[in-house]
Design a protein around this motif. Structure first.
Motif, short mmCIF file in Angstrom:
data_model
loop_
_atom_site.label_atom_id
_atom_site.label_comp_id
_atom_site.label_asym_id
_atom_site.label_seq_id
_atom_site.Cartn_x
_atom_site.Cartn_y
_atom_site.Cartn_z
N LYS A 299 41.02 38.41 34.77
CA LYS A 299 39.84 38.04 35.53
C LYS A 299 39.59 36.53 35.36
N SER A 330 36.21 37.03 39.71
CA SER A 330 37.13 37.79 40.53
C SER A 330 38.41 38.06 39.73
N ARG A 334 43.59 37.39 43.67
CA ARG A 334 42.65 37.64 44.77
C ARG A 334 41.69 36.46 44.89
N TYR A 336 37.74 34.98 45.82
CA TYR A 336 36.34 35.37 45.68
C TYR A 336 35.62 34.92 46.95
N GLU A 373 37.60 39.59 47.10
CA GLU A 373 36.62 40.44 46.44
C GLU A 373 35.25 39.86 46.76
N CYS A 375 31.13 39.27 46.88
CA CYS A 375 30.04 39.22 45.91
C CYS A 375 29.08 40.38 46.14
#
Length: 417
Positions: A299, A330, A334, A336, A373, A375
């Motif tokens: 992460k 995130s 990936r 964010y 991803e 929020c």
């Protein structure tokens, strides 16, 4: 009693090794010229493991600290300027510097400590030499100006807390001594009492409140590897929410300032576990984002934000930094995304508003964002119409069922002749 004797012995041993605790003067020289000079007091709060617990020790930078000529450098031939102070058996404090031509700043703060030094780390279960690094600590000033901060300033550096005070330093020096012109840190400015104002009978002109700047334009920014491929991508609208002392109004004001993409350049660096995006608008504003990756959980998050501003109405340049943030979280590989406006609180005098933000600081491939991803705020906004739609559908279903039941009862009331 035994504990007090042991503590006294430890303190005596500490002073025997490092000498008295006071301000230290450090200089980096090239020939007969001085290029970096620092006068400061520093201490380090370090937590380490013993065989059955953890301990925290306070380690001061002693006045016996000396500049390591082999590691320190004036930064000639395109190299990075470094001030490295060594003390004790294997301990070192390092400051590297960078400049954009009009401003210089501490680009990296490095601390090295040797756990095999039993006078400082008694009963440590390791004899490793540990090195921790932090970037963008918010120490900066215009070229040919001394940075001054007499107040205590604390920075988190890889789990270690570093505290500076009584600091005066300058890099890229034109002479052999600190410049008389000083750039004073915000903490010292806040501690200075404003001079009293004199009341007169003249009519006072009220300065109208500034017009809000509106939603900022979305900018596209990137950082490239040495091979020219992108290693960090960002698209976002940015708005600075800054408090500073205004020369024209003679008071502290709060101002919203939009970052203008077509006047802003991007730079930075990408490492295995950290990535930095530096946005520079002209020579007056520098905004630095630092992302950190947790290799265990895979992460990442925005761990540090630094604003350097030198606007025409400021009485002194503004430096605002926080290196212990936890925003924009995130997963590695990936991106964010958050289309909703967010406010990222940094320090009391500075927060950052983001609009239509998408960022990916790690594992960028083919110069494109990976799967995003979203929020929580975007997810909540999508959930509201779903809930409303479901409620309306339920209401329609209830009305339909009531209608069918009513119709069936009305038919049951007729008799066959």
């Amino acid at each position: 009693m035994k504990l007090s004797h042991a503590l006294a012995a430890l303190i005596i041993a500490w002073f025997a090794v490092f000498g008295r605790i006071q301000a230290v003067t450090l200089e980096v020289n090239q020939g007969n010229s001085t290029c970096i000079k620092a006068e400061l007091t520093a201490s380090f709060s370090i937590t380490y493991n013993t065989s059955n617990s953890t301990r925290t020790v306070q380690v001061p930078l002693p006045d016996s600290a000396t500049v390591d000529a082999g590691s320190s450098s004036c930064g000639l031939d395109g190299n990075t300027p470094w001030l490295v102070a060594v003390f004790g058996p294997g301990h070192a404090l390092g400051l590297s510097f960078s400049t954009n031509g009009s401003l210089y700043s501490v680009a990296n703060l490095t601390l090295q400590y040797n756990l095999s030094d039993t006078s400082v780390f008694p009963e440590a279960n390791s004899s490793d030499v540990v090195t921790v690094v932090s970037s963008s600590v918010g120490i900066w000033a215009p070229i040919n100006t001394t940075y001054r901060c007499l107040s205590s300033a604390t920075f988190g550096v890889g789990g270690v807390t570093v505290t500076f005070s009584n600091m005066r330093l300058e890099a890229y020096m034109p002479g052999n001594d600190l410049s008389p012109a000083e750039s004073v840190c915000m903490a010292d400015q806040a501690s200075t009492t404003a001079p009293p104002t004199t009341t007169t009978s003249a009519t006072t002109t009220v300065t109208p409140a500034p017009t809000p700047p509106g939603t900022p334009e979305r900018g596209v920014y990137s950082v490239n590897n040495t091979n020219g491929t992108a290693c960090l991508l960002a698209q976002m609208g940015l708005q600075l929410n800054v408090s500073y002392f205004s020369q024209s109004q003679n008071k502290t004001i709060q101002e919203l300032v939009n970052v203008t993409p077509n006047l802003t350049s991007s730079s930075g660096s990408c490492e295995a576990s950290s990535a930095t995006l530096i946005l520079t608008e002209g020579r007056a504003t520098t905004l630095t984002f630092t992302f950190t990756l947790n290799s265990t959980s895979n992460k990442y998050h925005l761990s540090a934000l630094t604003l350097l501003a030198n606007w025409s109405d400021m009485t002194a340049p503004l430096s605002a930094s926080n290196t212990s943030l936890n925003y924009l979280r995130s997963t590695k590989g990936r991106s964010y995304m958050c289309n909703t406006e967010q406010t990222l609180a940094v320090v009391p005098s500075f927060s950052l508003n983001t609009f239509k933000l998408q960022v990916q600081p790690f594992e960028v491939t083919t110069n494109q964002f990976a799967t995003a991803e979203e929020c929580q705020m975007d997810q909540d906004q999508m959930l509201i119409p779903i809930i409303v739609g479901a409620a309306l559908a339920g209401l329609v279903l209830i009305v339909l069922i009531a209608y069918l039941i009513g119709r069936k009862r009305s038919h049951a009331g007729y008799q066959t002749i």
